[in-house]
Design a protein around this motif. Structure first.
Motif, PDB file in Angstrom:
ATOM      1  N   GLU A 308      74.815  90.957 110.944  1.00 35.08           N
ATOM      2  CA  GLU A 308      75.767  90.917 109.709  1.00 35.08           C
ATOM      3  C   GLU A 308      75.914  92.494 109.450  1.00 35.08           C
ATOM      4  OE1 GLU A 308      73.343  89.314 106.575  1.00 35.08           O
ATOM      5  OE2 GLU A 308      71.353  90.525 107.068  1.00 35.08           O
ATOM      6  N   THR A 309      76.999  92.369 108.627  1.00 29.44           N
ATOM      7  CA  THR A 309      77.300  93.590 107.944  1.00 29.44           C
ATOM      8  C   THR A 309      76.728  94.072 106.369  1.00 29.44           C
ATOM      9  OG1 THR A 309      80.071  92.828 107.853  1.00 29.44           O
ATOM     10  CG2 THR A 309      79.608  94.701 106.888  1.00 29.44           C
ATOM     11  N   VAL A 310      76.290  95.260 107.429  1.00 32.08           N
ATOM     12  CA  VAL A 310      75.353  95.828 106.125  1.00 32.08           C
ATOM     13  C   VAL A 310      75.825  96.676 106.088  1.00 32.08           C
ATOM     14  CG1 VAL A 310      73.261  96.937 105.913  1.00 32.08           C
ATOM     15  CG2 VAL A 310      72.697  95.702 107.871  1.00 32.08           C
ATOM     16  N   GLN A 311      75.909  97.297 104.434  1.00 30.60           N
ATOM     17  CA  GLN A 311      75.857  98.839 103.590  1.00 30.60           C
ATOM     18  C   GLN A 311      74.807  99.930 103.258  1.00 30.60           C
ATOM     19  OE1 GLN A 311      79.790  99.324 102.963  1.00 30.60           O
ATOM     20  NE2 GLN A 311      79.773  97.301 103.324  1.00 30.60           N
ATOM     21  N   TRP A 312      75.128 100.479 104.118  1.00 25.46           N
ATOM     22  CA  TRP A 312      73.956 101.999 104.301  1.00 25.46           C
ATOM     23  C   TRP A 312      73.479 101.993 102.954  1.00 25.46           C
ATOM     24  CZ3 TRP A 312      70.941 102.566 108.169  1.00 25.46           C
ATOM     25  CH2 TRP A 312      71.198 101.902 109.518  1.00 25.46           C
ATOM     26  N   ASP A 313      74.574 102.086 101.948  1.00 27.66           N
ATOM     27  CA  ASP A 313      74.149 102.720 100.236  1.00 27.66           C
ATOM     28  C   ASP A 313      73.004 101.833  99.480  1.00 27.66           C
ATOM     29  OD1 ASP A 313      73.938 104.192  97.626  1.00 27.66           O
ATOM     30  OD2 ASP A 313      76.482 103.805  97.891  1.00 27.66           O
ATOM     31  N   ALA A 314      73.743 100.389  99.794  1.00 21.34           N
ATOM     32  CA  ALA A 314      72.801  98.955  99.097  1.00 21.34           C
ATOM     33  C   ALA A 314      71.699  98.876  99.512  1.00 21.34           C
ATOM     34  CB  ALA A 314      73.499  98.423  99.297  1.00 21.34           C
ATOM     35  N   GLU A 339      76.431 112.749 100.700  1.00 16.21           N
ATOM     36  CA  GLU A 339      77.337 113.602 101.420  1.00 16.21           C
ATOM     37  C   GLU A 339      78.438 113.363 102.042  1.00 16.21           C
ATOM     38  OE1 GLU A 339      74.670 116.434 103.683  1.00 16.21           O
ATOM     39  OE2 GLU A 339      73.725 117.628 102.944  1.00 16.21           O
ATOM     40  N   GLY A 340      78.442 112.185 102.078  1.00 15.90           N
ATOM     41  CA  GLY A 340      79.594 111.385 103.266  1.00 15.90           C
ATOM     42  C   GLY A 340      78.806 109.999 102.925  1.00 15.90           C
ATOM     43  N   GLU A 341      79.981 109.236 102.661  1.00 13.33           N
ATOM     44  CA  GLU A 341      79.671 106.757 102.866  1.00 13.33           C
ATOM     45  C   GLU A 341      80.372 107.102 104.363  1.00 13.33           C
ATOM     46  OE1 GLU A 341      79.272 104.083 101.509  1.00 13.33           O
ATOM     47  OE2 GLU A 341      79.951 105.871 100.388  1.00 13.33           O
ATOM     48  N   PRO A 342      79.207 106.630 105.187  1.00 18.51           N
ATOM     49  CA  PRO A 342      79.024 106.229 107.081  1.00 18.51           C
ATOM     50  C   PRO A 342      79.416 104.815 106.737  1.00 18.51           C
ATOM     51  CG  PRO A 342      76.841 105.667 104.989  1.00 18.51           C
ATOM     52  CD  PRO A 342      77.172 106.709 104.307  1.00 18.51           C
ATOM     53  N   ALA A 343      80.278 104.096 107.608  1.00 16.05           N
ATOM     54  CA  ALA A 343      81.043 103.257 107.368  1.00 16.05           C
ATOM     55  C   ALA A 343      79.785 102.043 107.649  1.00 16.05           C
ATOM     56  CB  ALA A 343      81.820 103.380 109.339  1.00 16.05           C
ATOM     57  N   LEU A 377      72.221 110.604 102.318  1.00 10.85           N
ATOM     58  CA  LEU A 377      74.012 110.159 102.973  1.00 10.85           C
ATOM     59  C   LEU A 377      74.615 110.361 103.828  1.00 10.85           C
ATOM     60  CD1 LEU A 377      75.001 106.441 101.226  1.00 10.85           C
ATOM     61  CD2 LEU A 377      73.999 106.827 103.470  1.00 10.85           C
ATOM     62  N   THR A 378      75.127 110.842 104.712  1.00 12.47           N
ATOM     63  CA  THR A 378      76.092 111.387 105.731  1.00 12.47           C
ATOM     64  C   THR A 378      77.452 110.707 105.984  1.00 12.47           C
ATOM     65  OG1 THR A 378      74.848 110.763 107.993  1.00 12.47           O
ATOM     66  CG2 THR A 378      73.929 113.002 105.557  1.00 12.47           C
ATOM     67  N   VAL A 379      78.166 111.073 106.804  1.00 13.62           N
ATOM     68  CA  VAL A 379      79.217 110.289 107.286  1.00 13.62           C
ATOM     69  C   VAL A 379      79.076 109.374 108.571  1.00 13.62           C
ATOM     70  CG1 VAL A 379      81.743 110.411 108.260  1.00 13.62           C
ATOM     71  CG2 VAL A 379      80.923 112.226 106.604  1.00 13.62           C
ATOM     72  N   ARG A 380      78.040 109.802 109.032  1.00 15.05           N
ATOM     73  CA  ARG A 380      77.650 109.633 110.509  1.00 15.05           C
ATOM     74  C   ARG A 380      75.887 108.731 110.500  1.00 15.05           C
ATOM     75  NH1 ARG A 380      76.589 113.431 114.437  1.00 15.05           N
ATOM     76  NH2 ARG A 380      76.755 111.071 115.834  1.00 15.05           N
ATOM     77  N   GLY A 381      75.145 108.709 109.357  1.00 15.13           N
ATOM     78  CA  GLY A 381      74.512 107.974 109.523  1.00 15.13           C
ATOM     79  C   GLY A 381      73.281 108.726 107.435  1.00 15.13           C
ATOM     80  N   PHE A 382      72.725 108.935 108.055  1.00 13.14           N
ATOM     81  CA  PHE A 382      71.754 109.180 106.866  1.00 13.14           C
ATOM     82  C   PHE A 382      70.261 109.745 107.473  1.00 13.14           C
ATOM     83  CE2 PHE A 382      69.167 105.420 107.633  1.00 13.14           C
ATOM     84  CZ  PHE A 382      68.220 105.274 107.889  1.00 13.14           C
ATOM     85  N   ARG A 383      69.648 110.382 106.193  1.00  9.67           N
ATOM     86  CA  ARG A 383      68.461 111.465 107.088  1.00  9.67           C
ATOM     87  C   ARG A 383      67.582 111.464 105.723  1.00  9.67           C
ATOM     88  NH1 ARG A 383      72.147 115.788 106.079  1.00  9.67           N
ATOM     89  NH2 ARG A 383      71.804 117.142 104.911  1.00  9.67           N
ATOM     90  N   GLU A 445      66.475 112.060 111.171  1.00 10.41           N
ATOM     91  CA  GLU A 445      67.893 111.792 111.525  1.00 10.41           C
ATOM     92  C   GLU A 445      68.238 110.785 111.990  1.00 10.41           C
ATOM     93  OE1 GLU A 445      72.175 113.983 110.679  1.00 10.41           O
ATOM     94  OE2 GLU A 445      70.698 115.085 111.312  1.00 10.41           O
ATOM     95  N   VAL A 446      69.350 109.160 111.317  1.00 16.25           N
ATOM     96  CA  VAL A 446      69.736 108.828 112.096  1.00 16.25           C
ATOM     97  C   VAL A 446      71.283 108.526 111.728  1.00 16.25           C
ATOM     98  CG1 VAL A 446      69.421 105.853 112.565  1.00 16.25           C
ATOM     99  CG2 VAL A 446      67.675 106.875 111.184  1.00 16.25           C
ATOM    100  N   ASN A 447      72.373 108.539 113.686  1.00 20.05           N
ATOM    101  CA  ASN A 447      73.209 108.696 113.148  1.00 20.05           C
ATOM    102  C   ASN A 447      73.647 107.157 114.097  1.00 20.05           C
ATOM    103  OD1 ASN A 447      73.578 111.216 111.746  1.00 20.05           O
ATOM    104  ND2 ASN A 447      73.217 111.959 113.621  1.00 20.05           N
TER     105      ASN A 447
END
Length: 448
Positions: A308-314, A339-343, A377-383, A445-447
């Motif tokens: 399913e589509t997962v939003q990292w922030d939520a 630091e960014g909003e991952p897709a 939160l980073t552009v590519r993921g999170f750490r 770190e997860v990217n």
């Protein structure tokens, strides 16, 4: 038998196909041969009628006929049919002036125009093919006829002469077909024999040399199944070995603490201490079992079938909220930074939540008491970063191995948490890297 046997189905199918082909060829041959014979005999009749049409009528006096053909030469007259060809010559008034002495004398005068007609003759119910042609002087009419049965017999004789050998050859063809089909299916029988002789735990692939290209997909599929089965059996053996190895120490400790409780007698302090250690041991054993079961389920998954589509922030906020009471009990503060909003990611939200929870649990467990854990939160993921002592270079190279724990660790653990993190990341096509922060502490770190 026919329904279940490929060999029988092929033999019956090819046999019926050969018979049907022979029947169709016979019908076509009969039609073509009959057409050509009719054309040939029509031409012959017309040529004969033209020859008769130039006879001088002055030489014809009264009704006459030739001697019967069979009486012309009593011996050595060869094979001859009376209905092969017959003729008669009539006047315009219908008087017969000449015939062949055989069937021609039975011709019935019915001239209407030059050309071919189908008609009957006296004393016969068999149809004849008759051509009528006026003579050159217009005073006489020539009739040349041939019985239809003679033509059909001739066509049948020619067709049967050509097709009878093929009909006789059909049983031979069927026998050869059975032999060839048996040889063609022999690789399947060899494969079946090799499969029947295999041991239940044998996972080696089958050889694919000298096999027809039609059989290769089946064998490749079987080899793929053996590889997957072998991997599954290996995972099961590894799980059993890991479980036996990891549960041996907690269960031994539980047994010791239970014996201490039994031997404590009236010493309440010793009994309470033993009960506390017993509870800690039970919690550790339960955690090991849970981690082993999670890792076993992950090993058996080859792909995500419920993405399913997962939003990292939520997802990060939800997981932090779930683990916050445990962090508060340990005196650790958790902060979410951006630091960014991952897709968004296509994945399993439950498994991703387990991955994040294991990273946070690792940071809380091995960070400083009363310290801080940052989730960025980073552009590519999170750490996830903690403020603990970190790990040395040698231990860092082995972080993520199953049951590996850096030496000198005082905190309890199974060494499976980061292994589960890596397995979930692999299923989602993510990359996990571990390292130490420059200012101190451990970082995961997860990217994408």
């Amino acid at each position: 038998m026919i329904r279940s046997s490929l060999r029988a189905r092929l033999i019956v199918s090819f046999g019926l196909l050969a018979l049907l082909t022979w029947c169709v060829a016979s019908v076509l041959a009969w039609d073509q041969t009959r057409s050509h014979i009719n054309e040939l005999f029509d031409t012959q009749q017309m040529v004969f009628a033209k020859r008769l049409s130039v006879i001088d009528p002055g030489h014809l006096r009264g009704e006459g006929q030739l001697r019967e053909t069979k009486k012309t030469v009593r011996k050595f007259r060869g094979e001859q049919d009376d209905d092969a060809l017959a003729f008669a010559i009539f006047t315009r008034n219908g008087d017969m002036v000449l015939n062949d002495g055989d069937n021609g004398r039975d011709f019935i005068f019915n001239y209407q125009h030059d050309g071919f007609v189908d008609a009957l003759i006296d004393d016969s119910n068999d149809p004849w093919r008759i051509v009528w042609l006026a003579s050159a002087d217009g005073e006489h009419v020539i009739a040349v006829g041939q019985e239809w049965e003679y033509r059909d017999d001739m066509a049948f004789a020619i067709v049967s002469t050509q097709l009878l050998p093929w009909l006789i050859a059909l049983p031979i063809l069927l026998v050869l077909m059975i032999v060839l089909i048996g040889r063609a299916l022999s690789p399947l029988r060899r494969i079946a024999g090799r499969l029947q002789a295999r041991r239940p735990d044998e996972t080696e692939t089958l050889e694919t040399d000298n096999l027809p290209s039609e059989v290769l997909p089946l064998l490749n599929a079987l080899n793929g199944l053996f590889i997957r089965t072998g991997a599954m059996l290996e995972r099961e053996r590894r799980f059993t070995s890991d479980a036996a190895h990891e549960l041996r120490s907690p269960l031994a400790a539980l047994k010791v603490q239970a014996e201490v409780v039994q031997l404590s007698g009236d010493d309440e302090h010793v009994r309470l201490h033993a009960l506390k250690n017993l509870t800690i041991g039970i919690d550790r054993a339960s955690r090991v079992v849970d981690q082993l079961l999670v890792l076993s389920r992950l090993d058996n998954r080859l792909a995500l079938d419920d993405a399913e589509t997962v939003q990292w922030d939520a997802l990060l906020q939800s997981t932090i909220a779930d683990i916050y009471p445990y962090a508060a009990q340990a005196g650790v503060e958790i902060a979410l930074k951006r630091e960014g909003e991952p897709a968004p990611l296509r994945g399993n939200s439950v498994l991703l939540s387990v991955m994040i929870r294991n990273l946070l649990d690792n940071a809380i467990r091995y960070g400083q008491a009363g310290g801080k854990t940052d989730v960025v939160l980073t552009v590519r993921g999170f750490r996830v970063e903690d403020d603990g002592p970190g790990v040395d270079a040698e231990a860092l190279a082995r972080i993520g191995e199953r049951f590996y724990r850096p030496p000198g660790q005082e905190k309890t653990g199974s060494g499976l948490g980061l292994s589960i993190v890596q397995r979930i990341a692999d299923l989602h096509g993510l990359q996990v890297t571990f390292g130490n922060r420059p200012q101190g502490g451990f970082r995961a770190e997860v990217n994408g």
